[in-house]
Design a protein around this motif. Structure first.
Motif, PDB file in Angstrom:
ATOM      1  N   LEU A  22       0.595  -1.022   0.028  1.00 27.04           N
ATOM      2  CA  LEU A  22      -0.248  -0.407  -0.267  1.00 27.04           C
ATOM      3  C   LEU A  22       1.273   1.316   0.213  1.00 27.04           C
ATOM      4  O   LEU A  22       0.959   1.608  -0.586  1.00 27.04           O
ATOM      5  CB  LEU A  22      -0.587   0.223   1.409  1.00 27.04           C
ATOM      6  N   ILE A  23       1.948   1.148   0.661  1.00 22.05           N
ATOM      7  CA  ILE A  23       2.504   2.432   1.105  1.00 22.05           C
ATOM      8  C   ILE A  23       3.224   2.803  -0.313  1.00 22.05           C
ATOM      9  O   ILE A  23       3.424   4.198  -1.079  1.00 22.05           O
ATOM     10  CB  ILE A  23       4.132   2.108   1.984  1.00 22.05           C
ATOM     11  N   ILE A  24       3.785   1.200  -0.776  1.00 24.56           N
ATOM     12  CA  ILE A  24       4.837   1.958  -2.199  1.00 24.56           C
ATOM     13  C   ILE A  24       3.593   2.217  -3.693  1.00 24.56           C
ATOM     14  O   ILE A  24       3.793   3.225  -3.975  1.00 24.56           O
ATOM     15  CB  ILE A  24       5.362  -0.112  -2.493  1.00 24.56           C
ATOM     16  N   GLY A  25       2.551   1.734  -3.379  1.00 21.74           N
ATOM     17  CA  GLY A  25       0.983   2.007  -4.329  1.00 21.74           C
ATOM     18  C   GLY A  25       1.159   3.284  -4.224  1.00 21.74           C
ATOM     19  O   GLY A  25       0.751   3.700  -4.951  1.00 21.74           O
ATOM     20  N   ILE A  26       0.785   4.042  -3.138  1.00 23.56           N
ATOM     21  CA  ILE A  26       0.379   5.208  -3.041  1.00 23.56           C
ATOM     22  C   ILE A  26       2.264   6.822  -2.906  1.00 23.56           C
ATOM     23  O   ILE A  26       1.596   7.349  -4.195  1.00 23.56           O
ATOM     24  CB  ILE A  26       0.489   5.744  -1.195  1.00 23.56           C
ATOM     25  N   VAL A  30       1.232   9.214  -6.084  1.00 24.80           N
ATOM     26  CA  VAL A  30       1.663  10.528  -6.092  1.00 24.80           C
ATOM     27  C   VAL A  30       2.745  11.353  -7.731  1.00 24.80           C
ATOM     28  O   VAL A  30       3.349  12.057  -7.798  1.00 24.80           O
ATOM     29  CB  VAL A  30       2.075  11.137  -4.949  1.00 24.80           C
ATOM     30  N   ALA A  31       3.874   9.871  -7.363  1.00 24.49           N
ATOM     31  CA  ALA A  31       5.106  10.291  -8.249  1.00 24.49           C
ATOM     32  C   ALA A  31       4.988  10.433  -9.709  1.00 24.49           C
ATOM     33  O   ALA A  31       5.745  11.340 -10.419  1.00 24.49           O
ATOM     34  CB  ALA A  31       6.529   9.381  -7.522  1.00 24.49           C
ATOM     35  N   VAL A  32       4.407   9.521  -9.978  1.00 25.23           N
ATOM     36  CA  VAL A  32       4.529   9.238 -11.732  1.00 25.23           C
ATOM     37  C   VAL A  32       3.813  10.632 -12.488  1.00 25.23           C
ATOM     38  O   VAL A  32       4.434  10.381 -13.001  1.00 25.23           O
ATOM     39  CB  VAL A  32       3.351   7.686 -11.876  1.00 25.23           C
ATOM     40  N   PRO A  33       2.768  10.951 -11.938  1.00 23.69           N
ATOM     41  CA  PRO A  33       2.041  12.119 -12.863  1.00 23.69           C
ATOM     42  C   PRO A  33       3.364  13.171 -12.843  1.00 23.69           C
ATOM     43  O   PRO A  33       4.174  14.302 -12.934  1.00 23.69           O
ATOM     44  CB  PRO A  33       1.291  12.336 -11.999  1.00 23.69           C
ATOM     45  N   LYS A  34       3.734  13.408 -11.903  1.00 20.48           N
ATOM     46  CA  LYS A  34       5.310  14.420 -11.737  1.00 20.48           C
ATOM     47  C   LYS A  34       6.229  14.167 -12.525  1.00 20.48           C
ATOM     48  O   LYS A  34       6.988  15.082 -12.521  1.00 20.48           O
ATOM     49  CB  LYS A  34       5.912  14.543  -9.695  1.00 20.48           C
ATOM     50  N   ILE A  35       6.705  12.629 -12.679  1.00 17.55           N
ATOM     51  CA  ILE A  35       7.759  12.241 -13.250  1.00 17.55           C
ATOM     52  C   ILE A  35       7.107  12.435 -15.318  1.00 17.55           C
ATOM     53  O   ILE A  35       7.583  13.410 -15.648  1.00 17.55           O
ATOM     54  CB  ILE A  35       7.755  11.064 -12.988  1.00 17.55           C
ATOM     55  N   TYR A  36       6.024  11.978 -15.490  1.00 17.65           N
ATOM     56  CA  TYR A  36       5.598  12.443 -16.764  1.00 17.65           C
ATOM     57  C   TYR A  36       5.636  13.963 -16.621  1.00 17.65           C
ATOM     58  O   TYR A  36       5.891  15.014 -17.653  1.00 17.65           O
ATOM     59  CB  TYR A  36       4.340  12.482 -17.328  1.00 17.65           C
TER      60      TYR A  36
END
Length: 156
Positions: A22-26, A30-36
């Motif tokens: 769950l922690i990795i999923g959260i 959060v991180a993937v849109p910022k990377i894009y």
């Protein structure tokens, strides 16, 4: 035998594993849109710097050759051509840059230069008028400005 050694657990429980997942999923959510977003910002910056560099190159060629050099923008095909200059890698071909085929694709939104979508540098490196080239990558925009008084090219 020692009862402590038999009762000792090793490994993780199901609850601990679910918590970690769950922690990795959260964090991923959060991180993937910022990377894009950062990739798009990088592409936009690189496209603007490519155009600014080529405009500076055209300006320098106008000065060194003591002749007018025209940079013509094709908004429909997302490309531009520098007149009287051959491609650096293919000397028998015209200097044409397609932003859709580049490593950092971007859309040319507008080119404001009087009277056309071309920027002309005279033999002194001064453009015929103030010009702006606006680029877009997924809704983010950046402008390249050619200053009429000095010929200086900037990216604000």
């Amino acid at each position: 035998m020692n009862n402590y050694a038999l009762n000792k657990r090793s490994g993780l429980s199901l609850i601990e594993m679910v918590t970690v997942v769950l922690i990795i999923g959260i964090l991923s959510a959060v991180a993937v849109p910022k990377i894009y977003d950062s990739i798009d910002a990088y592409r936009l910056k690189q496209a603007a710097e490519t155009i600014a560099g080529d405009l500076q190159y055209a300006r320098q060629q106008a000065i060194s050759r003591s002749q007018s050099i025209i940079v013509s923008f094709d908004i429909v095909n997302e490309s531009y051509t520098i007149s009287d200059i051959s491609d650096r890698n293919h000397p028998d071909q015209a200097y044409v840059v397609s932003l859709t085929d580049s490593a950092c694709p971007a859309d040319i939104v507008s080119v404001s230069s009087t009277p056309t979508t071309a920027i002309t540098f005279n033999q002194y490196g001064i453009p015929s008028s103030e010009a702006t080239v606006t680029l877009d990558v997924n809704g983010a925009q950046k402008t390249v400005i050619v200053h009429a008084s000095s010929g200086r090219i900037s990216i604000p």
